[in-house]
Write a protein that holds these residues in place. Structure first.
Motif, PDB file in Angstrom:
ATOM      1  N   PHE A 107       0.828  -1.202   0.000  1.00  0.00           N
ATOM      2  CA  PHE A 107       0.000   0.000   0.000  1.00  0.00           C
ATOM      3  C   PHE A 107       0.865   1.256   0.000  1.00  0.00           C
ATOM      4  O   PHE A 107       0.571   2.224  -0.702  1.00  0.00           O
ATOM      5  N   CYS A 108       1.940   1.249   0.778  1.00  0.00           N
ATOM      6  CA  CYS A 108       2.828   2.410   0.846  1.00  0.00           C
ATOM      7  C   CYS A 108       3.360   2.763  -0.541  1.00  0.00           C
ATOM      8  O   CYS A 108       3.251   3.905  -0.985  1.00  0.00           O
ATOM      9  N   TRP A 109       3.909   1.789  -1.230  1.00  0.00           N
ATOM     10  CA  TRP A 109       4.494   2.044  -2.549  1.00  0.00           C
ATOM     11  C   TRP A 109       3.419   2.301  -3.602  1.00  0.00           C
ATOM     12  O   TRP A 109       3.623   3.116  -4.508  1.00  0.00           O
ATOM     13  N   SER A 110       2.275   1.657  -3.491  1.00  0.00           N
ATOM     14  CA  SER A 110       1.185   1.891  -4.446  1.00  0.00           C
ATOM     15  C   SER A 110       0.678   3.329  -4.352  1.00  0.00           C
ATOM     16  O   SER A 110       0.478   3.990  -5.373  1.00  0.00           O
ATOM     17  N   PHE A 111       0.477   3.802  -3.127  1.00  0.00           N
ATOM     18  CA  PHE A 111       0.005   5.177  -2.956  1.00  0.00           C
ATOM     19  C   PHE A 111       1.072   6.193  -3.353  1.00  0.00           C
ATOM     20  O   PHE A 111       0.745   7.262  -3.877  1.00  0.00           O
ATOM     21  N   LEU A 112       2.335   5.871  -3.122  1.00  0.00           N
ATOM     22  CA  LEU A 112       3.395   6.780  -3.567  1.00  0.00           C
ATOM     23  C   LEU A 112       3.398   6.886  -5.091  1.00  0.00           C
ATOM     24  O   LEU A 112       3.561   7.978  -5.648  1.00  0.00           O
ATOM     25  N   LEU A 113       3.163   5.771  -5.768  1.00  0.00           N
ATOM     26  CA  LEU A 113       3.075   5.784  -7.230  1.00  0.00           C
ATOM     27  C   LEU A 113       1.890   6.625  -7.696  1.00  0.00           C
ATOM     28  O   LEU A 113       2.014   7.424  -8.629  1.00  0.00           O
ATOM     29  N   ILE A 114       0.748   6.479  -7.052  1.00  0.00           N
ATOM     30  CA  ILE A 114      -0.434   7.273  -7.407  1.00  0.00           C
ATOM     31  C   ILE A 114      -0.163   8.765  -7.177  1.00  0.00           C
ATOM     32  O   ILE A 114      -0.528   9.604  -8.002  1.00  0.00           O
ATOM     33  N   ALA A 115       0.498   9.092  -6.065  1.00  0.00           N
ATOM     34  CA  ALA A 115       0.833  10.496  -5.798  1.00  0.00           C
ATOM     35  C   ALA A 115       1.752  11.056  -6.873  1.00  0.00           C
ATOM     36  O   ALA A 115       1.606  12.209  -7.285  1.00  0.00           O
ATOM     37  N   ALA A 116       2.681  10.246  -7.360  1.00  0.00           N
ATOM     38  CA  ALA A 116       3.632  10.709  -8.372  1.00  0.00           C
ATOM     39  C   ALA A 116       2.995  10.811  -9.760  1.00  0.00           C
ATOM     40  O   ALA A 116       3.261  11.764 -10.496  1.00  0.00           O
ATOM     41  N   LEU A 117       2.147   9.837 -10.117  1.00  0.00           N
ATOM     42  CA  LEU A 117       1.587   9.796 -11.471  1.00  0.00           C
ATOM     43  C   LEU A 117       0.296  10.587 -11.629  1.00  0.00           C
ATOM     44  O   LEU A 117      -0.086  10.933 -12.745  1.00  0.00           O
ATOM     45  N   GLY A 118      -0.394  10.829 -10.539  1.00  0.00           N
ATOM     46  CA  GLY A 118      -1.681  11.510 -10.623  1.00  0.00           C
ATOM     47  C   GLY A 118      -2.821  10.520 -10.751  1.00  0.00           C
ATOM     48  O   GLY A 118      -2.620   9.314 -10.751  1.00  0.00           O
ATOM     49  N   PRO A 119      -4.036  11.024 -10.882  1.00  0.00           N
ATOM     50  CA  PRO A 119      -5.214  10.170 -10.793  1.00  0.00           C
ATOM     51  C   PRO A 119      -5.560   9.359 -12.032  1.00  0.00           C
ATOM     52  O   PRO A 119      -6.345   8.433 -11.960  1.00  0.00           O
ATOM     53  N   GLY A 120      -5.009   9.710 -13.192  1.00  0.00           N
ATOM     54  CA  GLY A 120      -5.412   8.999 -14.390  1.00  0.00           C
ATOM     55  C   GLY A 120      -6.835   9.372 -14.787  1.00  0.00           C
ATOM     56  O   GLY A 120      -7.301  10.474 -14.533  1.00  0.00           O
ATOM     57  N   ARG A 121      -7.545   8.430 -15.414  1.00  0.00           N
ATOM     58  CA  ARG A 121      -8.905   8.675 -15.914  1.00  0.00           C
ATOM     59  C   ARG A 121      -9.954   8.382 -14.849  1.00  0.00           C
ATOM     60  O   ARG A 121      -9.679   7.777 -13.837  1.00  0.00           O
ATOM     61  N   TRP A 122     -11.138   8.756 -15.157  1.00  0.00           N
ATOM     62  CA  TRP A 122     -12.341   8.408 -14.401  1.00  0.00           C
ATOM     63  C   TRP A 122     -12.363   8.947 -12.977  1.00  0.00           C
ATOM     64  O   TRP A 122     -12.713   8.256 -12.043  1.00  0.00           O
ATOM     65  N   THR A 123     -12.000  10.188 -12.817  1.00  0.00           N
ATOM     66  CA  THR A 123     -12.171  10.834 -11.521  1.00  0.00           C
ATOM     67  C   THR A 123     -13.569  11.451 -11.480  1.00  0.00           C
ATOM     68  O   THR A 123     -14.165  11.708 -12.531  1.00  0.00           O
ATOM     69  N   LEU A 124     -14.085  11.678 -10.297  1.00  0.00           N
ATOM     70  CA  LEU A 124     -15.402  12.319 -10.202  1.00  0.00           C
ATOM     71  C   LEU A 124     -15.427  13.689 -10.886  1.00  0.00           C
ATOM     72  O   LEU A 124     -16.372  13.985 -11.610  1.00  0.00           O
ATOM     73  N   PRO A 125     -14.406  14.529 -10.689  1.00  0.00           N
ATOM     74  CA  PRO A 125     -14.438  15.822 -11.387  1.00  0.00           C
ATOM     75  C   PRO A 125     -14.447  15.676 -12.915  1.00  0.00           C
ATOM     76  O   PRO A 125     -15.164  16.406 -13.594  1.00  0.00           O
ATOM     77  N   SER A 126     -13.688  14.715 -13.454  1.00  0.00           N
ATOM     78  CA  SER A 126     -13.682  14.559 -14.911  1.00  0.00           C
ATOM     79  C   SER A 126     -14.999  13.988 -15.416  1.00  0.00           C
ATOM     80  O   SER A 126     -15.467  14.353 -16.490  1.00  0.00           O
ATOM     81  N   LEU A 127     -15.623  13.119 -14.646  1.00  0.00           N
ATOM     82  CA  LEU A 127     -16.933  12.588 -15.042  1.00  0.00           C
ATOM     83  C   LEU A 127     -18.001  13.669 -14.994  1.00  0.00           C
ATOM     84  O   LEU A 127     -18.900  13.700 -15.833  1.00  0.00           O
ATOM     85  N   ALA A 128     -17.902  14.567 -14.025  1.00  0.00           N
ATOM     86  CA  ALA A 128     -18.856  15.677 -13.943  1.00  0.00           C
ATOM     87  C   ALA A 128     -18.710  16.597 -15.147  1.00  0.00           C
ATOM     88  O   ALA A 128     -19.713  17.090 -15.681  1.00  0.00           O
ATOM     89  N   ARG A 129     -17.484  16.821 -15.595  1.00  0.00           N
ATOM     90  CA  ARG A 129     -17.258  17.650 -16.784  1.00  0.00           C
ATOM     91  C   ARG A 129     -17.846  16.994 -18.027  1.00  0.00           C
ATOM     92  O   ARG A 129     -18.351  17.664 -18.915  1.00  0.00           O
ATOM     93  N   LEU A 130     -17.761  15.659 -18.109  1.00  0.00           N
ATOM     94  CA  LEU A 130     -18.306  14.956 -19.270  1.00  0.00           C
ATOM     95  C   LEU A 130     -19.821  15.056 -19.345  1.00  0.00           C
ATOM     96  O   LEU A 130     -20.389  15.007 -20.427  1.00  0.00           O
ATOM     97  N   ARG A 131     -20.468  15.142 -18.201  1.00  0.00           N
ATOM     98  CA  ARG A 131     -21.934  15.205 -18.173  1.00  0.00           C
ATOM     99  C   ARG A 131     -22.453  16.506 -18.754  1.00  0.00           C
ATOM    100  O   ARG A 131     -23.576  16.560 -19.230  1.00  0.00           O
ATOM    101  N   ARG A 132     -21.649  17.560 -18.677  1.00  0.00           N
ATOM    102  CA  ARG A 132     -22.068  18.834 -19.263  1.00  0.00           C
ATOM    103  C   ARG A 132     -21.952  18.720 -20.775  1.00  0.00           C
ATOM    104  O   ARG A 132     -20.947  18.276 -21.305  1.00  0.00           O
ATOM    105  N   ARG A 133     -22.968  19.138 -21.438  1.00  0.00           N
ATOM    106  CA  ARG A 133     -22.964  19.058 -22.899  1.00  0.00           C
ATOM    107  C   ARG A 133     -22.189  20.247 -23.467  1.00  0.00           C
ATOM    108  O   ARG A 133     -22.301  21.356 -22.962  1.00  0.00           O
TER     109      ARG A 133
END
Length: 148
Positions: A107-133
C-alpha cells in the motif's frame, strides 16, 4: 508498446480505483466491523494509532477511489503505511514476509506511485465535466425579484 502507451491513463485510473477501494475497505472493516471485521482488536474511538489509521484508510482510500485531492490523499495514505510498516512490523523482523508487513509495504508504494503519477482517468471531477454538454452553460441559481 504503442497500445500500452495509449491506455496509460486508463490503467492508472483503474489502478487508483482498485487501490483506493481496497484501502477504504480496510478502514471500514476496522471502524465498523464489516467485511470480516478488524484484523485484531477493534480500537477505541480516537485511540492512537489504530483508530486514526482506520480513519485515514477509510477517508483517504475513498478520496483516492473517487479521484478527489488524489495526490495529497495518496501521499497521506502512503505515509500512514510507511509508519505502520516501520513502527508496527519492521521491529519484528527485517523483511515483510517475516514480519507480516507485506500489505503495508505494498500500500505504501502503491500510494506513492499514485501520488507521483496523478489520478489517471475516471475521476469524479472529470466525469462531472463529461456530463455537461458542449455549448451549454451550467445551470446557476440567481435570486430574482418578481412582482405579482
Amino acid at each position: 508498446m504503442e497500445a500500452l502507451e495509449k491506455s496509460r491513463e486508463h490503467v492508472i485510473g483503474l489502478f487508483r480505483v482498485v487501490v483506493g477501494l481496497l484501502f477504504a475497505c480496510h478502514g471500514a472493516a476496522t471502524l465498523f466491523g464489516v467485511l470480516g471485521g478488524p484484523q485484531g482488536a477493534k480500537p477505541d474511538v480516537a485511540a492512537w494509532p489504530g483508530w486514526w489509521a482506520a480513519v485515514v484508510q477509510l477517508l483517504g482510500g475513498a478520496l483516492v477511489l473517487c479521484g478527489l485531492a488524489t495526490r495529497a490523499a495518496a501521499l497521506l495514505c502512503s505515509g500512514s503505511m510507511a509508519y505502520a510498516y516501520f513502527v508496527e512490523h519492521q521491529p519484528e523482523a527485517l523483511f515483510p514476509l517475516q514480519n507480516g508487513g507485506e500489505a503495508a509495504a505494498m500500500f505504501c508504494w502503491s500510494f506513492l506511485l499514485i501520488a507521483a503519477l496523478g489520478p489517471g482517468r475516471w475521476t469524479l471531477p472529470s466525469l462531472a465535466r463529461l456530463r455537461r454538454r458542449p455549448g451549454t452553460r451550467p445551470i446557476t441559481r440567481t435570486s430574482s425579484t418578481s412582482s405579482l
